[in-house]
Design an enzyme around this catalytic site. Structure first.
Site, short mmCIF file in Angstrom:
data_model
loop_
_atom_site.label_atom_id
_atom_site.label_comp_id
_atom_site.label_asym_id
_atom_site.label_seq_id
_atom_site.Cartn_x
_atom_site.Cartn_y
_atom_site.Cartn_z
N GLU A 1 12.09 2.57 14.32
CA GLU A 1 11.20 3.48 13.80
C GLU A 1 9.89 3.39 14.56
OE1 GLU A 1 9.81 2.68 9.58
OE2 GLU A 1 10.05 0.39 10.21
N LYS B 1 6.47 -2.12 1.85
CA LYS B 1 5.42 -1.22 2.54
C LYS B 1 4.19 -2.26 2.51
CE LYS B 1 3.32 3.26 3.28
NZ LYS B 1 3.46 2.98 4.84
N TYR C 1 0.85 -1.33 0.10
CA TYR C 1 -0.17 -0.05 -0.09
C TYR C 1 0.92 1.24 -0.06
CZ TYR C 1 1.02 1.04 5.07
OH TYR C 1 1.52 1.36 6.24
N LEU D 1 11.14 1.16 7.31
CA LEU D 1 10.85 1.63 5.91
C LEU D 1 11.39 2.74 5.36
CD1 LEU D 1 8.41 1.22 3.69
CD2 LEU D 1 7.31 2.89 5.02
N1 PDD Z 1 2.86 5.01 7.40
N2 PDD Z 1 7.76 3.60 8.81
C1 PDD Z 1 6.42 2.97 8.95
C2 PDD Z 1 6.25 1.71 9.67
C3 PDD Z 1 5.33 3.70 8.18
O1 PDD Z 1 4.19 2.87 8.20
C4 PDD Z 1 5.24 4.80 7.57
C5 PDD Z 1 4.17 5.40 6.98
C6 PDD Z 1 6.78 5.40 7.66
C7 PDD Z 1 6.76 6.98 7.11
O2 PDD Z 1 6.73 6.83 5.77
P1 PDD Z 1 6.34 7.98 4.69
O3 PDD Z 1 6.98 9.43 5.08
O4 PDD Z 1 6.51 7.68 3.30
O5 PDD Z 1 4.62 8.27 5.06
C8 PDD Z 1 7.61 4.88 8.14
C9 PDD Z 1 1.57 5.55 6.58
C10 PDD Z 1 1.49 6.84 6.82
C11 PDD Z 1 0.42 4.47 7.16
O6 PDD Z 1 0.72 3.40 7.45
O7 PDD Z 1 -0.60 5.16 7.33
#
Ligand code: PDD
Length: 287
Positions: A182, A149, A33, A207
């Site tokens: 993270e 992801k 996703y 991620l």
């Molecule tokens: N999550 N690490 C994890 C485990 C995440 O699920 C996310 C983002 C990030 C940050 O990634 P980005 O900057 O590309 O949004 C880091 C999304 C927002 C979610 O699951 O809703």
């Protein structure tokens, strides 16, 4: 106004949108996703989100559900039809629907694609950005391919729930040796005692956040020194600033962790400056 979702080729009312009960996303979390921000009528960092979608798909050997150009068209159409000017869009691609069997389904099984969009409360996000949030730490218990992801997010769900039940906004995963990984849905940054902005390298174990990547473009011109270097829980607790980044929030200062104040217990200036400069630097695609 009714919400509209895109599901496998059709724009349908959100309330009626459905996928097959034997979808592999539903049965095996066999899918990926992306979540992407929409701000002031622009999609933020679309190119990087599509690049990462492509990488996640390729790591799991799932085909693109359609061309990148067609998907971009669908995304813009969903955002437009839902009249979202500030919010998020979500897209999910799974290996498709097939009779339940762990091994991959027959060649030609069509990936499932869903795209939705929703408005967010910009006032709530701005308040958290200005006042900061509380976080807790939790032991890392995820698989070692969190660079993909994937929709398999059960540890993240349980960690976020634990944070909520303890009055916090985010849970930060920490390895057994004390190294910070993270957040449950965010990347974590510190400004260390030397004033250096640090985040863990994204080669494995986290991620590679799109916000994280763009933030590096933002920090350079602001004269902030950045290092991709892991840090321990002790370094995090002793940091001048801690903040988290994600497409859903861009940058939230963390003002306490496990009940202990970070710095003076108030948001720091680096998080604030980055937050303010972010959208000038990020890629913006008109809806
Ligand atoms: N999550 N690490 C994890 C485990 C995440 O699920 C996310 C983002 C990030 C940050 O990634 P980005 O900057 O590309 O949004 C880091 C999304 C927002 C979610 O699951 O809703």
């Amino acid at each position: 106004m009714p919400r509209i979702a895109y599901v496998n080729g059709a724009y349908v009312p959100h309330a009626d949108a459905a996928i097959h009960i034997e979808d592999r996303g539903y049965q095996f979390a066999d899918g990926v996703y992306e979540v992407c921000e929409i701000r002031h009528g622009f999609i933020v960092d679309l190119t990087r989100h599509l690049d990462r979608l492509g990488r996640s798909l390729s790591e799991l050997r799932i085909d693109w559900p359609m061309s990148r150009a067609a998907l971009t068209h669908v995304i813009r159409e969903v955002v437009r039809r839902n009249r979202v000017r500030n919010g998020l869009f979500y897209m999910q691609v799974t290996r498709g629907a097939a009779r339940r069997d762990h091994v991959f389904p027959a060649k030609g099984t069509v990936p499932t694609i869903v795209v939705t969009a929703k408005r967010t409360d910009t006032a709530v996000i701005a308040k958290k950005g200005a006042e900061g949030i509380a976080a807790i730490t939790v032991p890392e218990n995820r698989w070692d391919r969190v660079d993909i992801k994937s929709v398999g997010l059960l540890p993240n769900v349980l960690a976020r729930q634990k944070a909520k039940e303890e009055g916090a906004h985010e849970a930060i995963f920490v390895d057994p040796d004390g190294t910070v990984k993270e957040g449950a849905a965010t990347n974590v940054w510190i400004v260390d005692r030397d004033g250096v902005l640090r985040t863990r390298p994204a080669d494995h174990g986290i991620l590679r956040g799109i916000t994280r990547t763009t933030l590096m473009d933002v920090a350079g011109p602001l004269g902030i020194k950045i290092e991709e270097r892991a840090f321990s829980i002790d370094e995090m607790l002793a940091a001048r600033e801690v903040f988290i980044t994600a497409a859903t929030s861009i940058c939230f200062p963390v003002v306490s962790i496990d009940g202990k104040p970070i710095g003076n217990g108030h948001p720091g200036s680096i998080a604030q400056n980055i937050r303010e400069a972010f959208f000038d630097v990020a890629e913006k695609t008109l809806i």
